[in-house]
Design a protein around this motif. Structure first.
Motif, PDB file in Angstrom:
ATOM      1  N   GLU A  10      33.051  42.564  41.699  1.00 36.14           N
ATOM      2  CA  GLU A  10      34.287  42.138  41.029  1.00 36.14           C
ATOM      3  C   GLU A  10      35.483  42.713  41.790  1.00 36.14           C
ATOM      4  OE1 GLU A  10      32.261  43.877  38.292  1.00 36.14           O
ATOM      5  OE2 GLU A  10      31.124  42.050  38.015  1.00 36.14           O
ATOM      6  N   LEU A 169      30.298  45.117  34.319  1.00 34.87           N
ATOM      7  CA  LEU A 169      30.938  43.848  33.944  1.00 34.87           C
ATOM      8  C   LEU A 169      30.076  42.637  34.309  1.00 34.87           C
ATOM      9  CD1 LEU A 169      34.586  44.661  35.088  1.00 34.87           C
ATOM     10  CD2 LEU A 169      33.536  45.018  32.861  1.00 34.87           C
ATOM     11  N   HIS A 172      31.656  39.316  35.530  1.00 32.75           N
ATOM     12  CA  HIS A 172      32.721  38.673  34.751  1.00 32.75           C
ATOM     13  C   HIS A 172      34.090  39.031  35.320  1.00 32.75           C
ATOM     14  CE1 HIS A 172      29.760  38.702  31.114  1.00 32.75           C
ATOM     15  NE2 HIS A 172      29.477  37.755  31.994  1.00 32.75           N
ATOM     16  N   ARG A 173      34.927  38.039  35.512  1.00 39.85           N
ATOM     17  CA  ARG A 173      36.242  38.264  36.141  1.00 39.85           C
ATOM     18  C   ARG A 173      37.415  37.767  35.306  1.00 39.85           C
ATOM     19  NH1 ARG A 173      35.212  36.486  42.448  1.00 39.85           N
ATOM     20  NH2 ARG A 173      33.441  37.872  42.854  1.00 39.85           N
ATOM     21  N   LEU A 188      34.818  42.159  28.462  1.00 36.00           N
ATOM     22  CA  LEU A 188      34.137  41.570  29.624  1.00 36.00           C
ATOM     23  C   LEU A 188      32.726  42.108  29.807  1.00 36.00           C
ATOM     24  CD1 LEU A 188      36.838  41.569  32.463  1.00 36.00           C
ATOM     25  CD2 LEU A 188      36.188  39.691  30.965  1.00 36.00           C
ATOM     26  N   CYS A 190      28.888  43.237  29.697  1.00 34.72           N
ATOM     27  CA  CYS A 190      27.643  42.595  29.264  1.00 34.72           C
ATOM     28  C   CYS A 190      26.666  43.626  28.713  1.00 34.72           C
ATOM     29  CB  CYS A 190      27.016  41.835  30.424  1.00 34.72           C
ATOM     30  SG  CYS A 190      26.700  42.883  31.858  1.00 34.72           S
TER      31      CYS A 190
END
Length: 312
Positions: A10, A169, A172-173, A188, A190
């Motif tokens: 990320e 994360l 996820h962005r 964000l 998980c």
């Protein structure tokens, strides 16, 4: 290893901001730019005036100058990035940029909470202990109180920022916010974030609820002292200065409590954006107006400064 994976996978975030309302983005850009310019102008005015006029070299205006500088830094940590995102299609922020932004926003927010307590103590000492005021609020002690506010903010933010960016994360962005804020980043993740949410609640209680209780206690004592005053002029002056401070406290603490005193999972992202917009954009621009409007000390300082300039 988890941190290395996060950084490599990320390396940037997309700040969604107000992209759900594209028709509002131009309007928001203009309104936020106006408020940002008001913040810069008003707070710089207070800092410069307090420095130039010797009559304002008092603890109250020393702390007010610190608050103004904090507000300048606080808004500058997030608003320029928001304006860029509103103006163009590019809404990304680098991983490092997000870390830096979160750190400074948290640090300055915490420092402001502590500084508002210090300012309420200053008013308590001025009203309730007037004969001991110069001893209680010695210049060296005032500098220590201001330094404590800044140090507590930056130290606590370093701990909390590291806790926030340690979570996985999983690629996820998309950050559903207009800047990097703790609740938005936790959403964000998980993995289970209950520990992070608990830390957030504890820290919010320490740096939001406890300062608010101390401020209300100070003003409770001030109200009691004011009721026993015989001088109408003294009453009016106390109400002007303390009323302004209480208004600033309300504008800052109420929206912050709405965001940080409930778990991120229970927050509405859209509602959170507009609440955050209030305490990051509106409140810092109103503080100079609240403190200077109908303030005889400030008006007198402006007249003296203008008279000195004309004399030159």
């Amino acid at each position: 290893m988890m941190m290395e994976k996060n950084i490599s996978s990320e390396d940037f975030f997309i700040l969604l901001g107000f992209s759900n309302w594209p028709y509002l983005e131009v309007v928001l850009f203009v309104v936020i730019l106006i408020f940002y310019l008001m913040t810069l102008t008003g707070n710089l005015f207070i800092i410069i005036l307090s420095y130039l006029d010797s009559h304002l070299h008092t603890p109250m205006y020393f702390f007010l100058s610190n608050l103004s500088f904090l507000d300048l830094c606080y808004t500058t940590s997030s608003i320029p990035q928001l304006l860029v995102n509103l103006w163009g299609p590019e809404k990304t922020i680098s991983y490092a940029g997000c870390m830096v932004q979160l750190y400074f926003v948290l640090a300055q927010g915490i420092a402001e909470c502590v500084l508002l307590v210090v300012m309420s103590y200053d008013r308590y000492a001025a009203v309730c202990r007037p004969l001991h005021y110069t001893v209680l609020m010695h210049p060296r002690f005032c500098c220590l109180l201001a330094a404590a506010s800044w140090v507590s903010g930056f130290t606590t933010s370093a701990l909390h920022s590291s806790f926030t960016f340690w979570i996985s994360l999983c690629g996820h962005r998309l950050v559903d916010h207009f800047f990097c804020e703790v609740p938005a980043l936790l959403r964000l993740s998980c993995v289970d974030t209950h520990a992070n949410e608990l830390i957030l609640m504890v820290m919010s209680s320490i740096f939001v609820l406890i300062p608010l209780i101390l401020i209300l206690t100070s003003y409770g004592a001030i109200a009691w002292a004011v009721l026993s005053m015989q001088s109408t002029t003294g009453l009016q002056k106390v109400f002007r200065t303390c009323g302004a401070h209480l208004m600033v406290v309300s504008l800052f603490f109420i929206p912050v409590m709405c965001i940080y005193l409930q778990p991120p999972s229970e927050n509405s992202p859209d509602q959170g954006k507009f609440i955050a917009l209030f305490y990051t954009v509106v409140t810092p621009s109103l503080n100079p107006l609240i403190y200077t409007l109908r303030n005889k000390d400030v008006r007198g300082a402006v007249k003296r400064l203008m008279g000195w300039e004309w004399g030159m």
